[in-house]
Design a protein around this motif. Structure first.
Motif, PDB file in Angstrom:
ATOM      1  N   MET A  47       0.855  -1.178   0.000  1.00 42.54           N
ATOM      2  CA  MET A  47       0.000   0.000   0.000  1.00 42.54           C
ATOM      3  C   MET A  47       0.892   1.228   0.000  1.00 42.54           C
ATOM      4  O   MET A  47       1.822   1.336   0.805  1.00 42.54           O
ATOM      5  CB  MET A  47      -0.924   0.002   1.224  1.00 42.54           C
ATOM      6  N   THR A  48       0.623   2.160  -0.915  1.00 42.37           N
ATOM      7  CA  THR A  48       1.421   3.368  -1.046  1.00 42.37           C
ATOM      8  C   THR A  48       0.811   4.486  -0.223  1.00 42.37           C
ATOM      9  O   THR A  48      -0.385   4.773  -0.324  1.00 42.37           O
ATOM     10  CB  THR A  48       1.516   3.801  -2.522  1.00 42.37           C
ATOM     11  N   LEU A  49       1.639   5.116   0.602  1.00 43.11           N
ATOM     12  CA  LEU A  49       1.224   6.237   1.437  1.00 43.11           C
ATOM     13  C   LEU A  49       2.135   7.419   1.124  1.00 43.11           C
ATOM     14  O   LEU A  49       2.984   7.802   1.918  1.00 43.11           O
ATOM     15  CB  LEU A  49       1.306   5.865   2.917  1.00 43.11           C
ATOM     16  N   GLN A  53       5.805   3.393   2.050  1.00 43.86           N
ATOM     17  CA  GLN A  53       5.121   2.173   1.613  1.00 43.86           C
ATOM     18  C   GLN A  53       4.906   1.240   2.792  1.00 43.86           C
ATOM     19  O   GLN A  53       5.778   1.080   3.647  1.00 43.86           O
ATOM     20  CB  GLN A  53       5.927   1.432   0.548  1.00 43.86           C
ATOM     21  N   LEU A 169      -3.806   0.231  10.040  1.00 44.06           N
ATOM     22  CA  LEU A 169      -3.797   0.492   8.605  1.00 44.06           C
ATOM     23  C   LEU A 169      -4.128  -0.771   7.816  1.00 44.06           C
ATOM     24  O   LEU A 169      -4.869  -0.734   6.836  1.00 44.06           O
ATOM     25  CB  LEU A 169      -2.426   1.030   8.173  1.00 44.06           C
ATOM     26  N   HIS A 173      -7.621  -0.971   5.675  1.00 42.52           N
ATOM     27  CA  HIS A 173      -7.095  -0.461   4.411  1.00 42.52           C
ATOM     28  C   HIS A 173      -8.186  -0.259   3.353  1.00 42.52           C
ATOM     29  O   HIS A 173      -8.113   0.668   2.534  1.00 42.52           O
ATOM     30  CB  HIS A 173      -6.009  -1.389   3.868  1.00 42.52           C
ATOM     31  N   LEU A 176      -9.854   3.252   3.565  1.00 42.28           N
ATOM     32  CA  LEU A 176      -9.042   4.457   3.554  1.00 42.28           C
ATOM     33  C   LEU A 176      -9.118   5.151   2.198  1.00 42.28           C
ATOM     34  O   LEU A 176      -8.919   4.521   1.161  1.00 42.28           O
ATOM     35  CB  LEU A 176      -7.580   4.108   3.872  1.00 42.28           C
ATOM     36  N   PRO A 178      -7.740   7.450  -0.781  1.00 34.91           N
ATOM     37  CA  PRO A 178      -6.384   7.721  -1.288  1.00 34.91           C
ATOM     38  C   PRO A 178      -5.860   9.088  -0.866  1.00 34.91           C
ATOM     39  O   PRO A 178      -4.651   9.259  -0.677  1.00 34.91           O
ATOM     40  CB  PRO A 178      -6.568   7.642  -2.810  1.00 34.91           C
ATOM     41  N   GLY A 181      -3.568   9.271   2.200  1.00 35.74           N
ATOM     42  CA  GLY A 181      -2.388   8.419   2.222  1.00 35.74           C
ATOM     43  C   GLY A 181      -1.132   9.126   2.675  1.00 35.74           C
ATOM     44  O   GLY A 181      -0.375   8.603   3.509  1.00 35.74           O
ATOM     45  N   LEU A 184      -1.206   9.812   6.417  1.00 29.41           N
ATOM     46  CA  LEU A 184      -1.001   8.580   7.191  1.00 29.41           C
ATOM     47  C   LEU A 184       0.449   8.133   7.135  1.00 29.41           C
ATOM     48  O   LEU A 184       1.008   7.659   8.131  1.00 29.41           O
ATOM     49  CB  LEU A 184      -1.915   7.477   6.657  1.00 29.41           C
ATOM     50  N   GLY A 185       1.076   8.278   5.964  1.00 34.49           N
ATOM     51  CA  GLY A 185       2.487   7.931   5.850  1.00 34.49           C
ATOM     52  C   GLY A 185       3.355   8.803   6.738  1.00 34.49           C
ATOM     53  O   GLY A 185       4.281   8.314   7.406  1.00 34.49           O
TER      54      GLY A 185
END
Length: 331
Positions: A47-49, A53, A169, A173, A176, A178, A181, A184-185
């Motif tokens: 999952m990309t944040l 990642q 997360l 997921h 969530l 996009p 993101g 969150l990251g």
């Protein structure tokens, strides 16, 4: 949202190792890998944040090694923090050794050689892996380097917050958006920085904003764990974190809320969920309110009506009616 980038169960056994090496090289970092058995089971979800990642990596027993040659060929210059959720994992980096089990955290540096060994047991091994550019971490390399290859606790303090955040997360997921993101990251990296700084005894190196954000998360977790206590108030929260009540209020205001609003929203959210649960339809409303810190039914009714525009009994009736209607709809 987590996306499955590899599941070796769909491949012939003879092709699994090559697929695993290629996919981990692209999604994580390049290593020399060997499965301990002939099964070669493994899956990777990512999952990309933003620049961060998150990956859920499940595998059978294996060993992997990142050599100086592989680093020269390809180095994303990233830190990886693994939360072990199943099995046991042994890591060797920079002359240090650690064995991690469920609930433990370990940190890697992609720019340094390492060796890792996973013992899967009957249920297989699994880790949640947070990966981000080294430049994002607000700590100098000299602070982080001695922690690579060591065991970090995921059960207390900032480590517990980080572990709960990562598992949260993964669990949510699919819900969530996009657009959140990147935020969150950033939060994940801030919690990681707080844990690493604490482990190194260098909390003062964290930027003030990171310290405030971490304190907000810690205070929020403290409140959430004690919603049932009717005597919970800002003074209690501040005292538990060794800060003044005034400073606690400032921390929450900088996050766009107040301590009392946060407490009220968390309590009402739990009550609302239980009122809408058909399995709890026989539980008195007063009992639900008491469970979540409202000993006086009149106070609960007033707070619930102010938040949702109806009384708790009205909300329960509408929710249960809607649930029954949905169940009666033909498939």
């Amino acid at each position: 949202m987590l996306t499955t980038v590899l599941d070796t169960a769909h491949l012939p056994p003879a092709e699994r190792l090559a697929a695993w090496v290629e996919t981990t090289g692209l999604a994580l970092v390049r290593t020399h890998t060997r499965f301990a058995g002939t099964d070669g089971r493994g899956s990777i979800q990512t999952m990309t944040l933003g620049p961060v990642q998150l990956a859920v990596v499940s595998y059978a027993a294996l060993s992997s090694q990142r050599t100086p040659r592989l680093i020269r060929q390809s180095d994303p210059e990233q830190y990886q923090i693994a939360l072990v959720t199943r099995g046991r994992q042994r890591i060797e980096q920079a002359g240090r050794h650690a064995t991690a089990g469920p609930g433990d955290l370990v940190v890697y540096d992609s720019s340094r050689p390492f060796r890792a060994f996973a013992e899967s047991g009957l249920c297989g091994a699994q880790s949640i892996l947070l990966q981000f550019p080294r430049s994002l971490l607000p700590l100098p390399e000299t602070t982080v380097a001695p922690l690579c290859g060591t065991l970090l606790s995921g059960r207390v303090g900032a480590g517990r917050l980080l572990s709960q955040f990562l598992t949260g997360l993964v669990d949510t997921h699919a819900d969530l958006a996009p657009a959140v993101g990147v935020r969150l990251g950033n939060t994940a990296v801030e919690l990681a920085a707080a844990q690493l700084a604490h482990q190194a005894g260098r909390e003062a190196l964290l930027p003030p904003e990171s310290r405030r954000r971490t304190l907000f998360e810690q205070a929020g977790a403290f409140i959430t764990a004690r919603l049932h206590d009717p005597d919970l108030n800002p003074r209690v929260v501040a005292s538990a974190h060794f800060i003044s009540t005034r400073y606690l209020h400032r921390i929450f205001q900088q996050q766009g809320t107040t301590v009392l609003d946060f407490l009220r929203q968390q309590r009402l959210a739990r009550c609302r969920c239980e009122l809408a649960d058909p399995g709890m339809s026989g539980v008195p409303i007063a009992a639900i309110a008491l469970r979540w810190g409202y000993p006086r039914p009149s106070d609960f009714t007033r707070a619930f009506r102010a938040a949702f525009g109806m009384t708790p009994s009205e909300y329960r009736a509408i929710s249960l009616h809607t649930n029954r209607a949905l169940q009666l709809q033909p498939e």
